[in-house]
Motif scaffolding. Structure first.
Motif, PDB file in Angstrom:
ATOM      1  N   LYS A   1       6.824  -3.583  -9.711  1.00  0.00           N
ATOM      2  CA  LYS A   1       7.210  -2.396  -8.954  1.00  0.00           C
ATOM      3  C   LYS A   1       6.014  -1.467  -8.786  1.00  0.00           C
ATOM      4  CE  LYS A   1      10.507   1.408  -8.906  1.00  0.00           C
ATOM      5  NZ  LYS A   1      11.559   2.102  -9.645  1.00  0.00           N
ATOM      6  N   PHE A   2       5.258  -1.360  -9.874  1.00  0.00           N
ATOM      7  CA  PHE A   2       4.068  -0.521  -9.821  1.00  0.00           C
ATOM      8  C   PHE A   2       3.093  -1.019  -8.743  1.00  0.00           C
ATOM      9  CE2 PHE A   2      -0.386  -0.157 -11.098  1.00  0.00           C
ATOM     10  CZ  PHE A   2      -0.531   1.213 -11.037  1.00  0.00           C
ATOM     11  N   LEU A   3       2.841  -2.340  -8.757  1.00  0.00           N
ATOM     12  CA  LEU A   3       1.913  -2.903  -7.763  1.00  0.00           C
ATOM     13  C   LEU A   3       2.415  -2.631  -6.349  1.00  0.00           C
ATOM     14  CD1 LEU A   3       0.881  -6.384  -9.211  1.00  0.00           C
ATOM     15  CD2 LEU A   3      -0.513  -4.334  -9.016  1.00  0.00           C
ATOM     16  N   LEU A   4       3.703  -2.879  -6.145  1.00  0.00           N
ATOM     17  CA  LEU A   4       4.255  -2.736  -4.797  1.00  0.00           C
ATOM     18  C   LEU A   4       4.224  -1.286  -4.328  1.00  0.00           C
ATOM     19  CD1 LEU A   4       7.260  -5.199  -5.007  1.00  0.00           C
ATOM     20  CD2 LEU A   4       5.295  -5.381  -3.483  1.00  0.00           C
ATOM     21  N   SER A   5       4.366  -0.368  -5.256  1.00  0.00           N
ATOM     22  CA  SER A   5       4.451   1.030  -4.840  1.00  0.00           C
ATOM     23  C   SER A   5       3.076   1.661  -4.665  1.00  0.00           C
ATOM     24  CB  SER A   5       5.267   1.829  -5.846  1.00  0.00           C
ATOM     25  OG  SER A   5       4.597   1.794  -7.097  1.00  0.00           O
ATOM     26  N   LYS A   6       2.040   1.084  -5.300  1.00  0.00           N
ATOM     27  CA  LYS A   6       0.731   1.744  -5.275  1.00  0.00           C
ATOM     28  C   LYS A   6      -0.299   1.047  -4.405  1.00  0.00           C
ATOM     29  CE  LYS A   6       1.942   4.839  -8.294  1.00  0.00           C
ATOM     30  NZ  LYS A   6       2.587   6.017  -7.703  1.00  0.00           N
ATOM     31  N   THR A   7      -0.041  -0.192  -4.032  1.00  0.00           N
ATOM     32  CA  THR A   7      -1.092  -0.971  -3.394  1.00  0.00           C
ATOM     33  C   THR A   7      -0.855  -1.030  -1.895  1.00  0.00           C
ATOM     34  OG1 THR A   7      -1.099  -2.242  -5.418  1.00  0.00           O
ATOM     35  CG2 THR A   7      -2.396  -3.097  -3.634  1.00  0.00           C
ATOM     36  N   GLU A   8      -1.439  -0.082  -1.197  1.00  0.00           N
ATOM     37  CA  GLU A   8      -1.177   0.030   0.239  1.00  0.00           C
ATOM     38  C   GLU A   8      -1.827  -1.076   1.051  1.00  0.00           C
ATOM     39  OE1 GLU A   8      -2.200   3.929   1.476  1.00  0.00           O
ATOM     40  OE2 GLU A   8      -0.785   4.865   0.089  1.00  0.00           O
TER      41      GLU A   8
ATOM     42  N   TYR B   1      -4.167  -9.568  -2.039  1.00  0.00           N
ATOM     43  CA  TYR B   1      -3.317 -10.733  -2.323  1.00  0.00           C
ATOM     44  C   TYR B   1      -2.949 -10.752  -3.801  1.00  0.00           C
ATOM     45  CZ  TYR B   1      -5.764 -11.877   1.954  1.00  0.00           C
ATOM     46  OH  TYR B   1      -6.295 -11.820   3.201  1.00  0.00           O
ATOM     47  N   VAL B   2      -1.698 -10.829  -4.080  1.00  0.00           N
ATOM     48  CA  VAL B   2      -1.258 -10.880  -5.466  1.00  0.00           C
ATOM     49  C   VAL B   2      -0.380 -12.108  -5.642  1.00  0.00           C
ATOM     50  CG1 VAL B   2       0.126  -9.757  -7.244  1.00  0.00           C
ATOM     51  CG2 VAL B   2      -1.317  -8.379  -5.738  1.00  0.00           C
TER      52      VAL B   2
ATOM     53  N   ALA C   1      11.056  -0.324  -0.671  1.00  0.00           N
ATOM     54  CA  ALA C   1      10.506   0.990  -0.988  1.00  0.00           C
ATOM     55  C   ALA C   1       8.994   0.946  -1.176  1.00  0.00           C
ATOM     56  CB  ALA C   1      11.160   1.512  -2.251  1.00  0.00           C
ATOM     57  N   SER C   2       8.368  -0.234  -0.909  1.00  0.00           N
ATOM     58  CA  SER C   2       6.957  -0.385  -1.264  1.00  0.00           C
ATOM     59  C   SER C   2       6.040   0.342  -0.299  1.00  0.00           C
ATOM     60  CB  SER C   2       6.593  -1.865  -1.289  1.00  0.00           C
ATOM     61  OG  SER C   2       6.514  -2.358   0.028  1.00  0.00           O
ATOM     62  N   ALA C   3       4.774   0.476  -0.721  1.00  0.00           N
ATOM     63  CA  ALA C   3       3.775   1.172   0.090  1.00  0.00           C
ATOM     64  C   ALA C   3       3.351   0.334   1.285  1.00  0.00           C
ATOM     65  CB  ALA C   3       2.572   1.500  -0.776  1.00  0.00           C
TER      66      ALA C   3
END
Lengths: 173, 408
Positions: B342-349, B325-326, B380-382
């Motif tokens: 963007k970093f959080l969305l792309s790395k946090t599966e 949860y963010v 484009a997120s994970a």
């Protein structure tokens, strides 16, 4: 709540133990049997520990300290709290409303309220015991000493000397 | 007389078993409980045998209990929680010895804020506090903490310590909190909420450093505008929840976060900072594996950083990898904040929810642009299944509830 005897069939027991849908028989001191779900019976810590310790589920549980009228009312509480979910806000609100109505009805009959309190204490039904003891405490809270005496049949027998002592304690306070 | 007493026992309440009646009586406010002495002869001293009292005095209470009444209570007294009006503050030196002798376990003292800022400045709690050796819970609010008498051994059973709006003595104050924490091996909750140190405003104040060493700590709350010298040199291995609200450049949040990298749930607010907070965190939380909630909030002015700063902060691929949860607030359409999101969305599966509160009050151009960019990130997120929420500043995500002196 269903009334009868020996409804918990031994054959289905092992399976139902998994699903938690076993039925348990509680017998009042007048010999009347009440068949309840295990979830309902588990509201009582006393019965819960007996069930968990194994055995005696088939034979049922005789409750020599609880009469039929009181047991029926206690089971009404346990059914509501044991068989219903309380996850969502609405479910919790429904349970709170049940408690409020339940205790308001009991409050109208003090002798019965004491019986239910004693049964809740004996069976270790925490929620019910908290509910009834708080109800009695609230009755004391909202009253003058004279009203408390009337409500609980307390006879005023303080002597002049006692009154003097109380006055003295008050002034020291 | 024996016959009279027997007859009096017939009343409805007295005929209940002693332990049941004790529980009923313990639910009555203390002043009314004491008043039951005038019901009848049988009731004359009945209240004095009620054990496990949890005495609560809210702001609405007119009177305060006399120490004499506390001495008459049965031991143990479980709790004593008092909102102390100015006119009742003089009771404290008399209350503490009585409470100590009754083995009080939970003590909460909240003082009247009205007196704050007057001279004599604050209220110094009586030293008798330190005689309550059985304390498991201590909550002090809006008062001054005294120095313990020499030879004080700490509260060995202490599980929860809350100091809120408390001023510590300049010399030895911090060391005393360090001592309290160190001597409480079971301490699980520590809240230092708006703790201040005396005479900190001095032009060249000496800053005494002190450390929190609590191996069993689960909850940490630290709210402070100024550096009060507190450090966390060793990571509490069991820490689950941290609430950090710090400001001003005195304190390095790098140091704070180095101390809490094991945390599972983090609520973080920062303001008036010279460094950009997100940079510091992304560096320090490289070791974080179990974070469930991270919430950044910049209440005052979000700090803008240059794009390069964030890139150079060296984010590990595994940072925040188990976040679920963010919630971010105080966000603007700045390239660095967008980059961080963007970093959080792309790395946090593992992400299940992602809530962003923008600093904008109504839909303006920047907000519309930011939303468009974020939605593109999300596609484009994970973890595109995560709940995605964009809010405006006037409808922010709720803050954690205030920890009260008088819990329900």
């Amino acid at each position: 709540m269903a009334t009868g005897s020996g409804a918990a069939a031994a054959a289905a027991d092992a399976e139902e133990k998994e699903s938690g849908s076993r039925m348990i028989t509680l017998t009042s001191n007048e010999g009347k049997a009440f068949v309840v779900t295990e979830a309902s019976a588990r509201q009582s810590a006393t019965i819960r520990s007996m069930v968990d310790d194994g055995g005696c589920v088939d034979k049922g549980f005789p409750l020599p300290n609880v009469d039929s009228k009181t047991l029926a009312r206690v089971i009404q509480y346990c059914d509501e709290h044991g068989n219903k979910e309380a996850h969502t806000v609405d479910e919790r609100a429904a349970l709170a409303k049940f408690d409020k109505d339940f205790i308001a009805e009991l409050d109208a009959d003090k002798a019965f309220l004491y019986d239910v309190t004693m049964a809740a204490n004996y069976l270790h039904i925490q929620g019910l015991f908290a509910l009834t003891t708080q109800c009695i405490a609230d009755t004391i809270k909202g009253k003058t000493p004279e009203e408390i005496r009337t409500a609980f049949g307390i006879e005023y027998d303080l002597t002049a000397q006692d009154e003097e002592e109380i006055k003295e304690e008050d002034t020291h306070a | 007389m024996a016959a009279a007493a027997a007859a009096a026992r017939e009343d409805e309440l007295m005929s209940l078993p002693t332990d049941v009646l004790d529980i009923i009586l313990a639910r009555i406010p203390f002043d009314l409980l004491v008043r039951t002495c005038c019901l009848s002869r049988a009731w004359r001293r009945r209240w004095e045998s009620v054990r496990y009292l949890d005495i609560r005095l809210g702001w609405g209470c007119r009177g305060a209990p006399s120490a004499r009444d506390l001495w008459r209570c049965a031991a143990p007294i479980v709790g004593f929680r008092a909102c102390v009006h100015a006119r009742h503050f003089h009771h404290l030196p008399a209350w503490f010895p009585a409470l100590a002798s009754k083995g009080v376990r939970e003590l909460a003292i909240e003082c009247d804020e009205v007196r704050r800022g007057h001279t004599p400045s604050y209220w110094v709690i009586d030293q008798g506090l330190f005689s309550c050796a059985a304390l498991a819970v201590l909550h002090l609010e809006d008062c001054d903490m005294p120095l313990a008498p020499p030879g004080f051994r700490g509260f060995p059973s202490l599980v929860s310590l809350t100091l809120r709006g408390v001023t510590l003595p300049a010399e030895g104050g911090g060391a005393q909190v360090e001592h309290l924490v160190a001597e409480a091996p079971l301490l699980a909750e520590l809240r230092l909420d708006d703790v201040d140190v005396e005479e900190l405003e001095d032009p060249t104040p000496p800053l005494y450093m002190w450390a929190v060493r609590a191996p069993r700590l689960r909850v940490l709350k630290m709210v402070t505008r100024l550096d009060i010298g507190c450090r966390i040199p060793e990571v509490p291995p069991l820490l689950e929840e941290a609430y950090i609200d710090i400001g001003n450049s005195f304190m390095s949040f790098h140091e704070i976060f180095r101390g809490i990298i094991t945390v599972k749930k983090l609520w973080f607010n920062i303001h008036e900072f010279n460094e950009y907070p997100l940079e510091g965190i992304s560096c320090k939380f490289d070791n974080l594996r179990e974070a469930e909630d991270i919430s950044f909030s910049s209440r005052d002015d979000p700090y803008e950083i240059e794009e390069d700063d964030f890139i150079s902060s060296g984010i590990n691929e595994n940072s925040f990898s188990s976040l679920k949860y963010v919630s971010l607030s105080g966000i603007t359409y700045s390239s660095n904040q967008l980059r961080f999101m963007k970093f959080l969305l792309s790395k946090t599966e593992s992400l299940q929810s992602f809530a962003v509160t923008f600093l904008y009050i109504k839909s303006n151009r920047e907000y519309v642009k930011a939303c468009r960019v974020l939605r593109a990130f999300r596609r484009a997120s994970a973890s595109p299944q995560a709940r995605f929420e964009l809010r405006l500043w006037d409808k922010p995500t709720p803050r954690p509830p205030f920890f009260s002196c008088l819990p329900p």
